[in-house]
Design a protein around this motif. Sequence first.
Motif, PDB file in Angstrom:
ATOM      1  N   ARG A 117      90.261  56.835 -47.477  1.00 26.36           N
ATOM      2  CA  ARG A 117      89.122  56.099 -46.920  1.00 26.36           C
ATOM      3  C   ARG A 117      89.519  54.674 -46.558  1.00 26.36           C
ATOM      4  NH1 ARG A 117      84.988  52.986 -48.751  1.00 26.36           N
ATOM      5  NH2 ARG A 117      85.553  53.253 -50.952  1.00 26.36           N
ATOM      6  N   SER A 137      89.143  52.942 -42.965  1.00 30.19           N
ATOM      7  CA  SER A 137      88.421  51.677 -42.811  1.00 30.19           C
ATOM      8  C   SER A 137      89.276  50.661 -42.069  1.00 30.19           C
ATOM      9  CB  SER A 137      88.022  51.135 -44.188  1.00 30.19           C
ATOM     10  OG  SER A 137      87.181  52.041 -44.863  1.00 30.19           O
ATOM     11  N   SER A 181      83.507  54.336 -41.705  1.00 31.81           N
ATOM     12  CA  SER A 181      84.009  54.778 -43.014  1.00 31.81           C
ATOM     13  C   SER A 181      83.444  53.949 -44.160  1.00 31.81           C
ATOM     14  CB  SER A 181      85.537  54.723 -43.047  1.00 31.81           C
ATOM     15  OG  SER A 181      85.987  53.389 -43.013  1.00 31.81           O
ATOM     16  N   VAL A 235      79.612  58.301 -46.686  1.00 37.54           N
ATOM     17  CA  VAL A 235      81.035  58.491 -46.957  1.00 37.54           C
ATOM     18  C   VAL A 235      81.357  58.124 -48.401  1.00 37.54           C
ATOM     19  CG1 VAL A 235      83.369  57.741 -46.362  1.00 37.54           C
ATOM     20  CG2 VAL A 235      81.689  58.140 -44.566  1.00 37.54           C
ATOM     21  N   ARG A 236      80.830  57.015 -48.873  1.00 36.93           N
ATOM     22  CA  ARG A 236      81.116  56.571 -50.244  1.00 36.93           C
ATOM     23  C   ARG A 236      80.570  57.534 -51.278  1.00 36.93           C
ATOM     24  NH1 ARG A 236      80.045  50.019 -50.083  1.00 36.93           N
ATOM     25  NH2 ARG A 236      81.825  49.497 -48.758  1.00 36.93           N
TER      26      ARG A 236
END
Length: 309
Positions: free
Chosen positions: A2, A6, A35, A40-41
């Motif tokens: 991720r 990012s 992202s 997403v998190r």
Amino acid sequence: MRAAMSHKFSRDYELGTQEWQANPIISGQFYGNPSISTVVRAGEVVTSARAMDEPTMKKLWTYNTQFPVEASTSYGSTSKKRQQEHPEDWAGHSFRMLLQLLYIVSMLCLLRYDEALRITWQDVRFEKLENGVLRIRLDLPFRKTHQNGGIAPFYLYANPDRPWMCPVKAFAIMWQLAVVNEGTPSGYIFRKKVGRNGWSMNAGDGMSTDSFMEYFRNNLLDIEIDPRPYGTHSFRRGGCQYLAMVLRWPFRNICSWGGWAENFDNPGTLFKYLLSWTDTPLLEREDYLNPNRTVGDVCPACNRSCHCS
């Protein structure tokens, strides 16, 4: 993964580091970094490696420094029979001093494993101040957060009250060993292991990540600690907790020292380094409000040993 995404969206696509969100004015339009979004998190719960703590650092330092010193650096191999009978003989005193320096620098400077392994002797400067105080200036050649330069130097001072956390002593020991083996030290400090107690004489033959983890886990087994919860970020996380809970640094100073989130827009990153269910509990639950619990170590600065110091 991720973090790489990012970075790609932020730099190459120039979408910045703002959280991905819907445009409140134009329906169906979004802005920010895709992202860096709530969806997403929430997709996966990240389990961090257990943080290294000061008591474990002390055990490692005690074991490694008390390991028998040999007359010279040994490049010979150890037989399988001896390895089975003496599992602690995977490395000798000199190579353990190399690892000890790696542990201390990684923890105090909050370094990722790849950043620490890239340090060369050219990045290290021994300085003597006007008052006679010795210190180390460390200029890193590479940092994930500063890939285009602008890396602030680290200034490291002696800590005689905590020799297991003293970078000046660790660097001095390693410098002496390097001078004996190489003459004028140059190239990578942390080299590929050769034989039982030696390292490569090739200045560009650095230690690999996999090798470092193997040696680190062997070292934990030496002091009878299960190495499975520990990983490549254990010293980085442990250093953050050491600065916050032992040296009592303000969070802003920790972020500045470690090069984290210069605009302080993501405090969750620091919190994940400070606290995780994988970390060793610092206190038994029955002792939280126990007025008669065992006092802590005496602070060399204020001579207090109470838990509120």
